[in-house]
Design a protein around this motif. Sequence first.
Motif, mmCIF file in Angstrom:
data_model
loop_
_atom_site.group_PDB
_atom_site.id
_atom_site.type_symbol
_atom_site.label_atom_id
_atom_site.label_comp_id
_atom_site.label_asym_id
_atom_site.label_seq_id
_atom_site.Cartn_x
_atom_site.Cartn_y
_atom_site.Cartn_z
ATOM 1 N N VAL A 20 14.896 9.946 93.155
ATOM 2 C CA VAL A 20 14.383 9.256 91.939
ATOM 3 C C VAL A 20 15.438 8.688 90.950
ATOM 4 O O VAL A 20 15.426 7.856 90.479
ATOM 5 C CB VAL A 20 13.370 10.168 91.115
ATOM 6 C CG1 VAL A 20 12.976 9.631 89.840
ATOM 7 C CG2 VAL A 20 12.011 10.428 92.284
ATOM 8 N N GLY A 21 16.420 9.920 90.614
ATOM 9 C CA GLY A 21 17.569 9.480 89.534
ATOM 10 C C GLY A 21 18.275 8.200 90.222
ATOM 11 O O GLY A 21 18.680 7.386 89.292
ATOM 12 N N ALA A 22 18.627 8.374 91.327
ATOM 13 C CA ALA A 22 19.374 6.949 91.891
ATOM 14 C C ALA A 22 18.861 5.738 91.668
ATOM 15 O O ALA A 22 19.438 4.580 91.412
ATOM 16 C CB ALA A 22 19.876 7.191 93.576
ATOM 17 N N LEU A 23 17.447 5.489 91.800
ATOM 18 C CA LEU A 23 16.614 4.164 91.596
ATOM 19 C C LEU A 23 16.524 4.082 90.263
ATOM 20 O O LEU A 23 16.216 2.826 90.203
ATOM 21 C CB LEU A 23 15.607 4.513 92.700
ATOM 22 C CG LEU A 23 15.682 4.761 94.145
ATOM 23 C CD1 LEU A 23 14.136 4.731 94.677
ATOM 24 C CD2 LEU A 23 16.017 3.161 94.674
ATOM 25 N N CYS A 24 16.342 4.920 89.387
ATOM 26 C CA CYS A 24 16.093 4.845 87.943
ATOM 27 C C CYS A 24 17.255 5.040 87.169
ATOM 28 O O CYS A 24 16.860 5.064 85.629
ATOM 29 C CB CYS A 24 14.858 5.913 87.607
ATOM 30 S SG CYS A 24 13.492 5.700 88.581
ATOM 31 N N SER A 25 18.238 4.967 87.353
ATOM 32 C CA SER A 25 19.392 4.947 86.756
ATOM 33 C C SER A 25 20.536 3.534 86.803
ATOM 34 O O SER A 25 20.087 2.859 87.900
ATOM 35 C CB SER A 25 20.237 6.432 86.921
ATOM 36 O OG SER A 25 19.346 7.159 86.788
ATOM 37 N N ARG A 26 21.672 3.585 86.318
ATOM 38 C CA ARG A 26 22.723 2.650 86.526
ATOM 39 C C ARG A 26 23.094 2.651 88.028
ATOM 40 O O ARG A 26 23.358 4.029 88.431
ATOM 41 C CB ARG A 26 23.768 3.025 85.616
ATOM 42 C CG ARG A 26 24.641 1.906 85.514
ATOM 43 C CD ARG A 26 25.788 1.991 84.473
ATOM 44 N NE ARG A 26 26.676 3.099 84.783
ATOM 45 C CZ ARG A 26 27.797 3.270 84.126
ATOM 46 N NH1 ARG A 26 28.215 2.836 83.115
ATOM 47 N NH2 ARG A 26 28.721 4.213 84.575
ATOM 48 N N PRO A 27 23.339 1.551 88.732
ATOM 49 C CA PRO A 27 23.456 0.306 88.298
ATOM 50 C C PRO A 27 21.903 -0.527 88.394
ATOM 51 O O PRO A 27 21.539 -1.587 87.885
ATOM 52 C CB PRO A 27 24.180 -0.455 88.919
ATOM 53 C CG PRO A 27 24.065 0.489 90.307
ATOM 54 C CD PRO A 27 24.016 1.790 89.876
ATOM 55 N N LEU A 28 21.183 0.254 88.888
ATOM 56 C CA LEU A 28 19.816 -0.422 89.304
ATOM 57 C C LEU A 28 18.706 -0.443 87.925
ATOM 58 O O LEU A 28 18.131 -1.753 87.853
ATOM 59 C CB LEU A 28 18.784 0.438 90.268
ATOM 60 C CG LEU A 28 19.600 0.521 91.385
ATOM 61 C CD1 LEU A 28 18.782 1.340 92.529
ATOM 62 C CD2 LEU A 28 19.770 -0.853 92.285
ATOM 63 N N VAL A 29 18.853 0.323 87.015
ATOM 64 C CA VAL A 29 18.181 0.364 85.723
ATOM 65 C C VAL A 29 19.156 0.634 84.696
ATOM 66 O O VAL A 29 19.820 1.861 84.647
ATOM 67 C CB VAL A 29 17.022 1.188 85.638
ATOM 68 C CG1 VAL A 29 16.373 0.896 84.508
ATOM 69 C CG2 VAL A 29 16.312 1.036 86.716
ATOM 70 N N ARG A 30 19.612 -0.277 83.917
ATOM 71 C CA ARG A 30 20.786 -0.150 82.915
ATOM 72 C C ARG A 30 20.537 0.242 81.593
ATOM 73 O O ARG A 30 20.948 1.093 81.016
ATOM 74 C CB ARG A 30 21.452 -1.622 82.956
ATOM 75 C CG ARG A 30 22.102 -1.923 84.382
ATOM 76 C CD ARG A 30 23.145 -2.804 84.289
ATOM 77 N NE ARG A 30 24.382 -2.730 83.692
ATOM 78 C CZ ARG A 30 25.378 -1.975 84.293
ATOM 79 N NH1 ARG A 30 25.281 -1.977 85.457
ATOM 80 N NH2 ARG A 30 26.483 -1.696 83.915
#
Length: 216
Positions: free
Chosen positions: A137-147
Amino acid sequence: MTALLRYQGALLLRSQRWLAPLITYAAFVAAGIRPGDPALDSLGFAAAGLVPVTAWLVRICVTGEPDAARDCAAAAAGPVRVHTAALLTALAGALLAGAAAAAAALLIGDRAGAGTGGAALAGALAVAACALTGAAVGALCSRPLVRRRGYAVLAGTLGSLAAWLLAPSPAHGAVSALVSAAHSGTAPLPLLPLAGALLLAAGAGTAAALAAARRG
């Protein structure tokens, strides 16, 4: 990779930004685990709390460096390795917190029927499954995918809720197995949720690392 992990770990510890998620997790565990409760129930509760905490730690780790410092590290070791090290550092921190909470649940919980060894193994598998799901969840919802910070926080919150509530989620499966087994007194082995969490975390981590490489 070892040097990068040490670097990311030092960044996390020195920033003291880990205090907020871990204090929140400690309060969550303290409020939900009581002496005499079934140990499997308590272990499931402790594991469930790791989903948002791990996602939070991931965001802290992937945004912990100034852009210039991150560019230097990426130039020296490669952006994929740098981002992967940040994700692994967050996961390691979450697993340590989960291990401590699981140990407390075993110490004060009622292990009747399940046995200490069986309950400990079941708890360890559930903790790993929930931490890996939270890392995804964190990887998909954090930088660089969600900046943007606001969007990242919203996405991480909704993603954690989905991981708790949706039946296909590995975290949901692992916690449900422990809670259901608490009534039968037989410790489960949530191996399928753990395998699903590993695949989910690997896929999400790979997507985030490749996105980091494309953005330089």
